[in-house]
Scaffold this motif. Structure first.
Motif, PDB file in Angstrom:
ATOM      1  N   GLY A  16       2.362   9.558 130.052  1.00  0.00           N
ATOM      2  CA  GLY A  16       2.687  10.974 130.210  1.00  0.00           C
ATOM      3  C   GLY A  16       2.472  11.851 128.997  1.00  0.00           C
ATOM      4  O   GLY A  16       1.474  11.748 128.296  1.00  0.00           O
ATOM      5  N   LYS A  17       3.466  12.720 128.785  1.00  0.00           N
ATOM      6  CA  LYS A  17       3.352  13.733 127.736  1.00  0.00           C
ATOM      7  C   LYS A  17       3.510  13.179 126.325  1.00  0.00           C
ATOM      8  O   LYS A  17       3.308  13.901 125.358  1.00  0.00           O
ATOM      9  CB  LYS A  17       4.388  14.832 127.959  1.00  0.00           C
ATOM     10  CG  LYS A  17       4.092  15.699 129.150  1.00  0.00           C
ATOM     11  CD  LYS A  17       5.034  16.875 129.195  1.00  0.00           C
ATOM     12  CE  LYS A  17       4.659  17.801 130.322  1.00  0.00           C
ATOM     13  NZ  LYS A  17       5.488  19.004 130.334  1.00  0.00           N
ATOM     14  N   THR A  18       3.862  11.914 126.197  1.00  0.00           N
ATOM     15  CA  THR A  18       4.018  11.324 124.862  1.00  0.00           C
ATOM     16  C   THR A  18       2.775  10.551 124.427  1.00  0.00           C
ATOM     17  O   THR A  18       2.753  10.001 123.335  1.00  0.00           O
ATOM     18  CB  THR A  18       5.245  10.395 124.807  1.00  0.00           C
ATOM     19  OG1 THR A  18       5.090   9.366 125.783  1.00  0.00           O
ATOM     20  CG2 THR A  18       6.524  11.163 125.051  1.00  0.00           C
TER      21      THR A  18
ATOM     22  N   HIS B  77       7.065  21.564 120.855  1.00  0.00           N
ATOM     23  CA  HIS B  77       6.402  22.267 121.956  1.00  0.00           C
ATOM     24  C   HIS B  77       5.638  21.323 122.877  1.00  0.00           C
ATOM     25  O   HIS B  77       5.261  21.704 123.975  1.00  0.00           O
ATOM     26  CB  HIS B  77       5.446  23.331 121.411  1.00  0.00           C
ATOM     27  CG  HIS B  77       6.138  24.383 120.617  1.00  0.00           C
ATOM     28  ND1 HIS B  77       6.891  25.376 121.193  1.00  0.00           N
ATOM     29  CD2 HIS B  77       6.221  24.585 119.281  1.00  0.00           C
ATOM     30  CE1 HIS B  77       7.402  26.155 120.256  1.00  0.00           C
ATOM     31  NE2 HIS B  77       7.020  25.684 119.083  1.00  0.00           N
ATOM     32  N   ARG B  78       5.407  20.095 122.443  1.00  0.00           N
ATOM     33  CA  ARG B  78       4.568  19.174 123.206  1.00  0.00           C
ATOM     34  C   ARG B  78       5.340  18.063 123.907  1.00  0.00           C
ATOM     35  O   ARG B  78       4.743  17.240 124.583  1.00  0.00           O
ATOM     36  CB  ARG B  78       3.525  18.565 122.265  1.00  0.00           C
ATOM     37  CG  ARG B  78       2.595  19.625 121.692  1.00  0.00           C
ATOM     38  CD  ARG B  78       1.688  19.073 120.644  1.00  0.00           C
ATOM     39  NE  ARG B  78       0.615  18.293 121.239  1.00  0.00           N
ATOM     40  CZ  ARG B  78      -0.342  17.707 120.532  1.00  0.00           C
ATOM     41  NH1 ARG B  78      -0.362  17.826 119.220  1.00  0.00           N
ATOM     42  NH2 ARG B  78      -1.276  17.013 121.132  1.00  0.00           N
ATOM     43  N   ILE B  79       6.660  18.024 123.740  1.00  0.00           N
ATOM     44  CA  ILE B  79       7.460  16.973 124.386  1.00  0.00           C
ATOM     45  C   ILE B  79       8.538  17.598 125.270  1.00  0.00           C
ATOM     46  O   ILE B  79       8.850  18.776 125.142  1.00  0.00           O
ATOM     47  CB  ILE B  79       8.120  16.036 123.353  1.00  0.00           C
ATOM     48  CG1 ILE B  79       9.050  16.832 122.435  1.00  0.00           C
ATOM     49  CG2 ILE B  79       7.088  15.281 122.566  1.00  0.00           C
ATOM     50  CD1 ILE B  79       9.974  15.975 121.640  1.00  0.00           C
ATOM     51  N   ASP B  80       9.105  16.780 126.153  1.00  0.00           N
ATOM     52  CA  ASP B  80      10.160  17.269 127.033  1.00  0.00           C
ATOM     53  C   ASP B  80      11.545  17.144 126.410  1.00  0.00           C
ATOM     54  O   ASP B  80      12.352  18.051 126.494  1.00  0.00           O
ATOM     55  CB  ASP B  80      10.131  16.493 128.361  1.00  0.00           C
ATOM     56  CG  ASP B  80       8.908  16.827 129.188  1.00  0.00           C
ATOM     57  OD1 ASP B  80       8.383  17.946 129.054  1.00  0.00           O
ATOM     58  OD2 ASP B  80       8.477  15.952 129.968  1.00  0.00           O
ATOM     59  N   CYS B  81      11.822  15.997 125.774  1.00  0.00           N
ATOM     60  CA  CYS B  81      13.170  15.756 125.257  1.00  0.00           C
ATOM     61  C   CYS B  81      13.104  15.160 123.845  1.00  0.00           C
ATOM     62  O   CYS B  81      12.756  13.992 123.673  1.00  0.00           O
ATOM     63  CB  CYS B  81      13.927  14.821 126.199  1.00  0.00           C
ATOM     64  SG  CYS B  81      15.605  14.495 125.661  1.00  0.00           S
ATOM     65  N   LYS B  82      13.452  15.985 122.876  1.00  0.00           N
ATOM     66  CA  LYS B  82      13.430  15.557 121.475  1.00  0.00           C
ATOM     67  C   LYS B  82      14.384  14.395 121.235  1.00  0.00           C
ATOM     68  O   LYS B  82      14.046  13.429 120.546  1.00  0.00           O
ATOM     69  CB  LYS B  82      13.792  16.742 120.582  1.00  0.00           C
ATOM     70  CG  LYS B  82      14.004  16.393 119.125  1.00  0.00           C
ATOM     71  CD  LYS B  82      14.418  17.578 118.317  1.00  0.00           C
ATOM     72  CE  LYS B  82      15.896  17.782 118.410  1.00  0.00           C
ATOM     73  NZ  LYS B  82      16.472  18.707 117.463  1.00  0.00           N
TER      74      LYS B  82
ATOM     75  N   TRP C 132       0.007  11.591 123.391  1.00  0.00           N
ATOM     76  CA  TRP C 132      -0.596  12.160 122.188  1.00  0.00           C
ATOM     77  C   TRP C 132       0.041  11.586 120.923  1.00  0.00           C
ATOM     78  O   TRP C 132      -0.627  11.447 119.894  1.00  0.00           O
ATOM     79  CB  TRP C 132      -0.509  13.693 122.199  1.00  0.00           C
ATOM     80  CG  TRP C 132       0.875  14.237 122.042  1.00  0.00           C
ATOM     81  CD1 TRP C 132       1.794  14.456 123.022  1.00  0.00           C
ATOM     82  CD2 TRP C 132       1.494  14.625 120.817  1.00  0.00           C
ATOM     83  NE1 TRP C 132       2.957  14.946 122.486  1.00  0.00           N
ATOM     84  CE2 TRP C 132       2.797  15.069 121.131  1.00  0.00           C
ATOM     85  CE3 TRP C 132       1.092  14.640 119.494  1.00  0.00           C
ATOM     86  CZ2 TRP C 132       3.698  15.527 120.177  1.00  0.00           C
ATOM     87  CZ3 TRP C 132       1.981  15.106 118.531  1.00  0.00           C
ATOM     88  CH2 TRP C 132       3.261  15.532 118.869  1.00  0.00           C
TER      89      TRP C 132
END
Length: 122
Positions: A65-67, A18-23, A69
């Motif tokens: 960015g979103k990674t 839920h917290r990343i764009d592309c697994k 964390w």
């Protein structure tokens, strides 16, 4: 001479999907550095596993960015370096408590104890 096995570190990544764009991108990056990323049973949490040096390399790649964390989770899980605080204070006569805390990441109590010991030795 036997090769010492470095211990593997495991880092739990809560709500990973839920917290990343592309697994797939994250898994490819992790595998490229020799680590593994696997789902914990049927939960939404994943487990990142690898050696300390490998995890540091992965963390450096995820500093944007979103990674971010994930990089922070890796940083929290890595063992903290140890310092001889008293020796640092003795080597630097103008060392303050705040500077010692910033440079070594020690606690306020540890810094005060080190300065007290250094003053007794001087």
């Amino acid at each position: 001479m036997p090769n010492k096995m470095l211990p593997l570190l495991s880092i739990k990544l809560n709500n990973f999907l839920h917290r990343i764009d592309c697994k797939a991108t994250i898994i490819a990056l992790v595998n490229q550095h020799g680590c593994s990323l696997k789902r914990i049973r049927r939960s939404k949490n994943w487990l990142l596993t690898g050696k300390q040096s490998q995890l540091v390399e992965v963390s450096e790649q995820l500093q944007v960015g979103k990674t971010m964390w994930i990089a922070e989770a890796i940083g929290k899980a890595l063992p903290k370096p140890s310092f001889d605080l008293t020796a640092i204070v003795l080597a630097n006569a103008d060392m303050t408590i705040n500077r010692l805390i910033v440079e070594t990441g020690c606690t306020l109590i540890e810094a005060r104890v080190a300065i007290d010991k250094a003053e007794d030795l001087a």
